[in-house]
Write an enzyme that holds these catalytic residues in place. Structure first.
Site, PDB file in Angstrom:
ATOM      1  N   GLY A  65       0.830  -1.209   0.000  1.00  0.00           N
ATOM      2  CA  GLY A  65       0.000   0.000   0.000  1.00  0.00           C
ATOM      3  C   GLY A  65       0.858   1.250   0.000  1.00  0.00           C
TER       4      GLY A  65
ATOM      5  CE  LYS B 298      -6.991  -2.492  -5.082  1.00  0.00           C
ATOM      6  NZ  LYS B 298      -8.207  -1.941  -4.532  1.00  0.00           N
TER       7      LYS B 298
ATOM      8  CD  GLU C 175     -13.782  16.911   4.643  1.00  0.00           C
ATOM      9  OE1 GLU C 175     -13.223  15.943   4.088  1.00  0.00           O
ATOM     10  OE2 GLU C 175     -13.153  17.775   5.302  1.00  0.00           O
TER      11      GLU C 175
ATOM     12  CG  ASP D 164      -8.008   4.141   7.521  1.00  0.00           C
ATOM     13  OD1 ASP D 164      -7.313   4.847   8.274  1.00  0.00           O
ATOM     14  OD2 ASP D 164      -8.979   4.581   6.875  1.00  0.00           O
TER      15      ASP D 164
ATOM     16  CE  LYS E 297     -10.068  18.910   5.130  1.00  0.00           C
ATOM     17  NZ  LYS E 297     -10.480  17.850   6.005  1.00  0.00           N
TER      18      LYS E 297
HETATM   19  C1  LIG Z   1     -13.317  12.157   1.809  1.00  0.00           C
HETATM   20  C2  LIG Z   1     -12.398  11.829   2.952  1.00  0.00           C
HETATM   21  C3  LIG Z   1     -11.940  12.851   3.768  1.00  0.00           C
HETATM   22  C4  LIG Z   1     -11.068  12.574   4.831  1.00  0.00           C
HETATM   23  N1  LIG Z   1     -10.602  13.620   5.580  1.00  0.00           N
HETATM   24  C5  LIG Z   1      -9.673  13.388   6.528  1.00  0.00           C
HETATM   25  C6  LIG Z   1      -9.087  14.484   7.251  1.00  0.00           C
HETATM   26  O1  LIG Z   1      -9.477  15.631   7.074  1.00  0.00           O
HETATM   27  N2  LIG Z   1      -8.119  14.198   8.160  1.00  0.00           N
HETATM   28  C7  LIG Z   1      -7.658  12.925   8.375  1.00  0.00           C
HETATM   29  O2  LIG Z   1      -6.728  12.752   9.190  1.00  0.00           O
HETATM   30  N3  LIG Z   1      -8.208  11.863   7.742  1.00  0.00           N
HETATM   31  C8  LIG Z   1      -9.199  12.059   6.817  1.00  0.00           C
HETATM   32  N4  LIG Z   1      -9.747  10.993   6.124  1.00  0.00           N
HETATM   33  C9  LIG Z   1      -9.310   9.617   6.457  1.00  0.00           C
HETATM   34  C10 LIG Z   1      -8.002   9.268   5.756  1.00  0.00           C
HETATM   35  O3  LIG Z   1      -8.110   9.516   4.384  1.00  0.00           O
HETATM   36  C11 LIG Z   1      -7.618   7.805   6.010  1.00  0.00           C
HETATM   37  O4  LIG Z   1      -7.621   7.570   7.393  1.00  0.00           O
HETATM   38  C12 LIG Z   1      -6.224   7.518   5.412  1.00  0.00           C
HETATM   39  O5  LIG Z   1      -6.287   7.613   4.008  1.00  0.00           O
HETATM   40  C13 LIG Z   1      -5.696   6.137   5.820  1.00  0.00           C
HETATM   41  O6  LIG Z   1      -4.410   5.987   5.278  1.00  0.00           O
HETATM   42  P1  LIG Z   1      -3.894   4.548   4.805  1.00  0.00           P
HETATM   43  O7  LIG Z   1      -2.484   4.734   4.386  1.00  0.00           O
HETATM   44  O8  LIG Z   1      -4.230   3.533   5.829  1.00  0.00           O
HETATM   45  O9  LIG Z   1      -4.807   4.184   3.548  1.00  0.00           O
HETATM   46  P2  LIG Z   1      -4.916   4.879   2.107  1.00  0.00           P
HETATM   47  O10 LIG Z   1      -4.455   6.258   2.125  1.00  0.00           O
HETATM   48  O11 LIG Z   1      -6.303   4.585   1.659  1.00  0.00           O
HETATM   49  O12 LIG Z   1      -3.918   4.004   1.211  1.00  0.00           O
HETATM   50  C14 LIG Z   1      -4.107   2.651   0.898  1.00  0.00           C
HETATM   51  C15 LIG Z   1      -3.307   2.324  -0.349  1.00  0.00           C
HETATM   52  O13 LIG Z   1      -3.356   0.913  -0.574  1.00  0.00           O
HETATM   53  C16 LIG Z   1      -3.676   0.633  -1.945  1.00  0.00           C
HETATM   54  N5  LIG Z   1      -4.373  -0.649  -1.979  1.00  0.00           N
HETATM   55  C17 LIG Z   1      -5.549  -0.955  -1.386  1.00  0.00           C
HETATM   56  N6  LIG Z   1      -5.844  -2.261  -1.566  1.00  0.00           N
HETATM   57  C18 LIG Z   1      -4.829  -2.788  -2.283  1.00  0.00           C
HETATM   58  C19 LIG Z   1      -4.535  -4.096  -2.758  1.00  0.00           C
HETATM   59  N7  LIG Z   1      -5.330  -5.149  -2.528  1.00  0.00           N
HETATM   60  N8  LIG Z   1      -3.385  -4.277  -3.463  1.00  0.00           N
HETATM   61  C20 LIG Z   1      -2.535  -3.232  -3.709  1.00  0.00           C
HETATM   62  N9  LIG Z   1      -2.769  -1.986  -3.278  1.00  0.00           N
HETATM   63  C21 LIG Z   1      -3.896  -1.760  -2.561  1.00  0.00           C
HETATM   64  C22 LIG Z   1      -4.544   1.810  -2.364  1.00  0.00           C
HETATM   65  O14 LIG Z   1      -4.519   1.975  -3.782  1.00  0.00           O
HETATM   66  C23 LIG Z   1      -3.864   2.976  -1.625  1.00  0.00           C
HETATM   67  O15 LIG Z   1      -2.806   3.512  -2.386  1.00  0.00           O
HETATM   68  C24 LIG Z   1     -10.644  11.235   5.077  1.00  0.00           C
HETATM   69  C25 LIG Z   1     -11.133  10.198   4.261  1.00  0.00           C
HETATM   70  C26 LIG Z   1     -11.992  10.481   3.213  1.00  0.00           C
HETATM   71  C27 LIG Z   1     -12.491   9.349   2.332  1.00  0.00           C
END
Ligand SMILES: Cc1cc2nc3c(=O)[nH]c(=O)nc-3n(C[C@H](O)[C@H](O)[C@H](O)COP(=O)(O)OP(=O)(O)OC[C@H]3O[C@@H](n4cnc5c(N)ncnc54)[C@H](O)[C@@H]3O)c2cc1C
Length: 401
Positions: free
Chosen positions: A10, A36, A167, A297, A374
């Site tokens: 990821g 991905k 949002e 997450d 923000k």
């Molecule tokens: C609209 C919106 C607004 C938000 N606003 C805020 C905010 O203001 N402040 C805040 O702190 N948080 C906010 N969040 C929450 C925040 O976006 C998430 O908590 C954060 O993205 C988690 O980070 P991550 O690295 O775990 O996952 P992600 O950033 O989702 O990254 C996961 C990565 O894994 C890849 N992936 C997934 N499955 C696979 C697979 N099977 N094989 C290969 N690759 C894969 C994806 O393509 C992606 O690149 C918001 C979320 C949304 C949807």
């Protein structure tokens, strides 16, 4: 002796920050990052793509810009399963790859809560593809209105009133004048409804602040239906319960933003989990698997002040990325592991481009100053991972954008 192999799954907030941090340590290791797509996207801005306010390029950049090719290999592929006891990962096209240390950071997926019709008719906002789909879907419905004169084509139902929903609605209401002009539809017939099971909106903020934000959206014509659990989605309606009675609202665009769970690869890989989130050890490893770090997450970290896990956010994901990299260094150097600690700096919720509400370092902010805050938070994180050049090329230094 061969070099230790670190695999990062990821390239979101957590994975890419872990990569950047590991590379900066100049350790004698080989790193592989699997994602991905060839690009990283900022999930916190997905609502801007879903509402058509900005295109996908604005919130994404190529992962290779962060990679040191002497140390790191990018595999553009989909993770199928982690064989945690064999220390291998199965990828859709590449097959099996092995690791000595794994950083699992596959992010979030939409949660249906088992509600009927969600998988078929609900439009989630969880990545670039789904965000673009929401925008395209709404545009198609607006264009169909002129053929049919059926008001349901101009009705948008947003399910849930959490961060993503608010949002998205905030941005959509600002895009509306442009959209109705483009599709030549009557603005007075456009209906945006938000249906929420809980009776309190934006409970993470103080009441006055939340009221300010919600009132702004009401002033823009949004209809809030609250304290009404959703029971079913159909092709053109949302069915909800109000005071023990089933009611429905007609809408051809149903945006499903009620909540998220961790990646389904967590469960497929047999980790002990709840809603695809693993309650990690205090060094961020999976229980019983000291060489597998689960961050972002897909992880759950207990907040001792509330006795509940911290809400999953980009803020915590970024900090976990750095901590996991530090702990891999500690393992390689046979030093003590660093326990993960977290203090939230605050939360800011956009209600459309230059308006927001937020609580930052104990201070409440609203309106334009909150929206600037923000953007500063988002740009800072982009600079730290992607570099100043990317922020500048995306036009992100403009605070009235
Ligand atoms: C609209 C919106 C607004 C938000 N606003 C805020 C905010 O203001 N402040 C805040 O702190 N948080 C906010 N969040 C929450 C925040 O976006 C998430 O908590 C954060 O993205 C988690 O980070 P991550 O690295 O775990 O996952 P992600 O950033 O989702 O990254 C996961 C990565 O894994 C890849 N992936 C997934 N499955 C696979 C697979 N099977 N094989 C290969 N690759 C894969 C994806 O393509 C992606 O690149 C918001 C979320 C949304 C949807």
């Amino acid at each position: 002796m061969s070099k230790a192999k670190v695999v990062i799954l990821g390239a979101g907030y957590a994975g890419l920050r872990a990569l950047k941090s590991l590379q900066s340590k100049r350790l004698d290791i080989d790193i592989t990052i699997v994602n991905k797509n060839s690009f990283h996207y900022e999930s916190t801005y997905l609502h801007e793509v879903a509402s058509g306010a900005h295109n996908a390029e604005r919130i994404s950049y190529e992962i290779k810009t962060v990679i040191n090719p002497k140390q790191t290999t990018l595999i553009e592929d989909t993770v199928v399963v982690v064989n945690k006891d064999d220390k291998t990962v199965e990828l859709e096209k590449t097959g099996l790859i092995s690791f000595d240390y794994l950083i699992f950071a596959l992010g979030f997926e939409s949660e249906s809560f088992g509600i009927k019709g969600v998988e078929h008719y609900g439009l989630p906002v969880v990545d670039i593809e789904t965000a673009q789909k929401v925008d395209q879907h709404l545009r198609t419905q607006f264009s169909k209105y002129n053929e049919t004169k059926d008001d349901a084509y101009l009705s948008v139902a947003v399910c849930g009133a959490g961060f993503t929903s608010i949002e998205y609605i905030g941005e959509l209401t600002l895009q509306l004048p442009k959209l109705v002009k483009q599709y030549a539809v009557p603005i007075e017939k456009v209906q945006i409804s938000c249906i929420e099971a809980m009776s309190t909106l934006l409970p993470m903020f103080d009441e006055k602040l939340a009221d300010f934000g919600i009132q702004k959206l009401k002033d823009r014509g949004v209809n809030f239906i609250v304290g009404t659990p959703i029971k079913e989605l159909t092709a053109d309606s949302v069915i909800y319960e109000e005071a023990g009675e089933l009611k429905s609202i007609k809408a051809k665009t149903i945006v499903w933003t009620t909540g998220v769970k961790g990646s389904s690869i967590v469960e497929a890989s047999g980790f002990e989990q709840r809603r695809n989130r693993v309650m990690v050890e205090n060094d961020l490893t999976a229980p019983g698997y000291p060489d597998i770090f689960i961050i972002g997450d897909c992880s759950a970290v207990m907040d001792s002040s509330t006795n509940r896990p911290y809400p999953p956010t980009a803020q915590i994901a970024l900090k976990q990325g750095i901590n996991a990299a530090d702990n891999i260094e500690a393992k390689l150097k046979e030093k003590a592991m660093k326990p993960f600690t977290f203090t939230a700096l605050g939360t800011v919720c956009s209600i459309g481009n230059n308006q927001a509400i937020g609580e930052v370092l104990g201070r409440n902010l609203k309106g334009y100053p909150a929206s600037v805050m923000k953007k500063v938070i988002g740009d800072r994180s982009l600079i730290e991972t992607g570099g100043v050049k990317i922020v500048a090329t995306k036009g992100r230094f403009d605070f009235y954008r």
